[in-house]
Design an enzyme around this catalytic site. Structure first.
Site, PDB file in Angstrom:
ATOM      1  N   GLY A  13       0.984  -1.211  -0.132  1.00  0.00           N
ATOM      2  CA  GLY A  13       0.003   0.028   0.126  1.00  0.00           C
ATOM      3  C   GLY A  13       0.704   1.165  -0.003  1.00  0.00           C
ATOM      4  N   ASP A  17      -2.366   6.800   1.347  1.00  0.00           N
ATOM      5  CA  ASP A  17      -2.372   8.065   2.189  1.00  0.00           C
ATOM      6  C   ASP A  17      -1.681   7.851   3.391  1.00  0.00           C
ATOM      7  OD1 ASP A  17      -3.651  10.510   2.905  1.00  0.00           O
ATOM      8  OD2 ASP A  17      -4.660   9.290   4.558  1.00  0.00           O
ATOM      9  N   ASP A 178      -1.880   0.483  17.198  1.00  0.00           N
ATOM     10  CA  ASP A 178      -2.765   1.489  17.650  1.00  0.00           C
ATOM     11  C   ASP A 178      -1.841   2.454  17.783  1.00  0.00           C
ATOM     12  OD1 ASP A 178      -4.273   3.062  19.347  1.00  0.00           O
ATOM     13  OD2 ASP A 178      -5.398   1.419  20.131  1.00  0.00           O
ATOM     14  N   HIS A 179      -2.008   3.689  17.021  1.00  0.00           N
ATOM     15  CA  HIS A 179      -1.219   4.724  16.997  1.00  0.00           C
ATOM     16  C   HIS A 179      -1.189   5.682  18.000  1.00  0.00           C
ATOM     17  CE1 HIS A 179      -4.575   6.821  15.003  1.00  0.00           C
ATOM     18  NE2 HIS A 179      -4.057   7.563  15.446  1.00  0.00           N
ATOM     19  N   LYS A 183       1.699   7.868  20.802  1.00  0.00           N
ATOM     20  CA  LYS A 183       1.853   8.893  21.344  1.00  0.00           C
ATOM     21  C   LYS A 183       2.546   9.543  22.662  1.00  0.00           C
ATOM     22  CE  LYS A 183      -2.456  10.397  19.176  1.00  0.00           C
ATOM     23  NZ  LYS A 183      -1.998  10.867  18.066  1.00  0.00           N
ATOM     24  N   ASP A 236     -14.230   2.691  15.443  1.00  0.00           N
ATOM     25  CA  ASP A 236     -13.151   3.306  15.109  1.00  0.00           C
ATOM     26  C   ASP A 236     -12.008   4.056  16.174  1.00  0.00           C
ATOM     27  OD1 ASP A 236     -11.824   4.582  12.696  1.00  0.00           O
ATOM     28  OD2 ASP A 236     -12.344   6.533  13.129  1.00  0.00           O
ATOM     29  N   HIS A 241      -8.548   2.868  20.529  1.00  0.00           N
ATOM     30  CA  HIS A 241      -7.702   3.870  21.384  1.00  0.00           C
ATOM     31  C   HIS A 241      -8.154   4.397  22.774  1.00  0.00           C
ATOM     32  CE1 HIS A 241      -6.168   4.169  17.126  1.00  0.00           C
ATOM     33  NE2 HIS A 241      -7.241   4.872  16.800  1.00  0.00           N
ATOM     34  N   LYS A 346     -10.346  20.129  18.569  1.00  0.00           N
ATOM     35  CA  LYS A 346      -9.744  19.229  18.181  1.00  0.00           C
ATOM     36  C   LYS A 346      -8.619  18.686  19.364  1.00  0.00           C
ATOM     37  CE  LYS A 346      -6.028  17.072  15.590  1.00  0.00           C
ATOM     38  NZ  LYS A 346      -6.379  15.715  15.624  1.00  0.00           N
TER      39      LYS A 346
END
Ligand code: NAD
Length: 498
Positions: A13, A17, A178-179, A183, A236, A241, A346
């Protein structure tokens, strides 16, 4: 301790993106910090025919677009190769295998391979099966599979996917991304908890009244309508998360900081989750979908009018919930979670609200004392704030709130590594601590499935919140009935101390 970092990374891929926005810039950042040895190579794999030169140019463009710099970029991109590939066709894998062997030999990569699946999830199982049957996993070094979310869309499909990838890789070789676990401030949760004598003794139901985790977005669904319609905020955001943050906040101290010890403490949290099903779901969870509204002076449309979204869609773009952990430490303490699109701000923040002191001697003018709060700012600001009460300057003994803030962004502004950069480095280094183990995925799905099952049966009256707000009223009522309220995000902004 760093392991053998030499590796051939195959990105499936590579014209997508995720590869462009996250993976190439993250690899470049590792390169510029000297964290990649000269012994690394990347084979980009995607459907479209491209020459190596064209691919290298697209890597360069992605780095410059994301980071605005290109020092030593020619050297960096010289490690990138491209192979046009159809993921369902064995012949593609056979030629990829030959190509990989040449690259491995050329860079002396010791037969180490990382397969990064940055593709639509319906291909994950097929690719894993082919990697094995067509011999790509037959290597003398290590082999690791990095797999993006979503990992299934319920427990059944996750089990099926797991079964497929387990035919080619052992659990230790699977790195489920799991991004959020990349963090900086999510990783900091355990340090704040376990490295501070002032917090750990208070970190339980005797001193904490409730915990609030909010992850809000201003953006709507954008171009992702087709995917989002099959997912929604519960799948999602909550299943992965939000539940991961709950686990990190609630877990017992691990006996040491090894991958297995940390994961097993997290799994114990998942096992202690109070299952919520049937009519009970109404008492614990709230769903929402955005209608039209105004954000930053701009009129925005309702979810149902977004591209590739059903005009009668019942997909939720907002979830608030009360999660109870029925164990000794947390009995009676609600963990409130809230996430959604088209909200006021945000922001991802965790608020730990401590219980009121037994007797209040000091009133603030016209109101009660504020409870102590510990706020962990995950993004966009990174830091912690401790809300205390102190004497107001002047003659009286009035109390006022004071905030002790630490802002990561002020001190290390340019150095905070991007989440994907850390996760890629961990994977090359063989450290799976910040990737999700199958047991965590399975327990989390089984918790979430009961909620979605009930929602599927019940008619949703959508849209039920205006864009540019903090979600439906029912999300506020969820806390009000327990005597709490969501701490307003704007009051919790961290003061950046440069
Ligand atoms: P995308 O649609 O932009 O890219 C898909 C890639 O797959 C392209 O390179 C395309 O060429 C390739 N592809 C499609 N069909 C193929 C086939 N039959 N054979 C070979 N190659 C084929 O997708 P994306 O946004 O990059 O997302 C990839 C994965 O990452 C998904 O699982 C997504 O859920 C996950 N993810 C993406 C983001 C993000 O920010 N984009 C964030 C989190 C997770």
């Amino acid at each position: 301790m760093e392991q053998n970092m030499n590796s051939l990374i195959m990105i499936f891929g590579a014209t997508g993106d995720l590869a462009k926005r996250k993976l190439f810039p993250s690899l470049y950042r590792l390169f510029e910090r000297g964290r990649l040895t000269n012994k690394f190579a990347v084979i980009g794999v995607a459907r479209r025919p491209l020459s190596n030169d064209e691919f290298q140019q697209s890597v360069k463009d992605s780095v410059v677009a994301a980071l605005g710099r290109d020092k030593n970029i020619e050297e960096f991109i010289s490690h990138f190769y491209y192979q046009s590939h159809d993921v369902t066709d064995s012949n593609s894998y056979i030629s990829l295998k030959k190509f990989a062997e040449q690259i491995d030999y050329h860079y002396s990569l010791d037969g180490n391979r990382i397969f990064y699946l940055a593709m639509a999830p319906e291909f994950f199982g097929t690719i894993a099966l082919h990697l094995k049957s067509d011999g790509l996993t037959d290597v003398s070094g290590y082999k690791r599979l990095v797999i993006e979310k979503p990992f299934g869309h319920d427990l059944e499909s996750a089990k099926e996917l797991n079964k497929q990838i387990r035919t080619a890789f052992s659990e230790e070789e699977i790195y489920r991304i799991d991004h959020y676990l990349g963090k900086e401030m999510v990783r900091n949760i355990e340090v704040i908890r376990f490295a501070n004598a002032i917090f750990e003794p208070l970190w339980n139901n005797r001193y904490i009244s409730n915990i609030q985790i909010t992850s809000s977005e201003i953006l709507g669904v954008e171009e992702r309508g087709r995917y989002y319609e099959t997912s929604g905020a519960l799948r999602d955001m909550v299943q992965n998360h939000m539940m991961q943050m709950v686990a990190l906040l609630a877990m017992e101290p691990p006996i040491k900081l090894s991958t297995n010890e940390i994961r097993s403490e997290k799994v114990r949290v998942f096992r202690s989750l109070r299952a919520v099903e049937g009519e009970e779901v109404k008492d614990y969870f709230v769903r929402g979908q955005y209608g039209e509204g105004t954000i930053e002076d701009e009129q925005v449309q309702a979810y149902r009018n977004e591209p590739m979204v059903d005009k009668q869609s019942t997909t939720e773009t907002f979830v608030a919930g009360k999660v109870m952990i029925d164990n000794f430490r947390w009995a009676g303490v609600p963990f409130y979670i809230r996430t959604g699109k088209r909200m006021t701000e945000k922001s991802t923040k965790i608020v730990i609200q401590f219980k009121d002191i037994p007797m209040n001697l000091y009133y603030q003018t016209e109101k009660m004392l504020n409870p102590n709060l510990l706020v962990i700012h995950i993004q966009p600001e990174e830091g912690i704030t401790l809300h205390l009460n102190a004497k107001k300057a002047g003659g009286h003994l009035d109390a006022q709130e004071v905030k002790l803030s630490f802002a990561n962004t002020g001190v290390h502004a340019m150095n905070t590594p991007e989440g994907y950069e850390k996760l890629l480095f961990d994977c090359m280094n063989g450290d799976a601590t910040n990737f999700t183990h199958w047991d965590e995925v399975a327990y989390s799905w089984s918790f979430v499935d009961k909620i979605s099952k009930f929602w599927q049966k019940e008619q949703a009256s959508f849209p039920n919140y205006q864009s540019g707000t903090m979600g439906p009223n029912a999300a506020d009522e969820l806390l009000e009935k327990d005597g709490f309220f969501w701490w307003p995000v704007t009051d919790l902004e961290v003061d950046i101390c440069k």
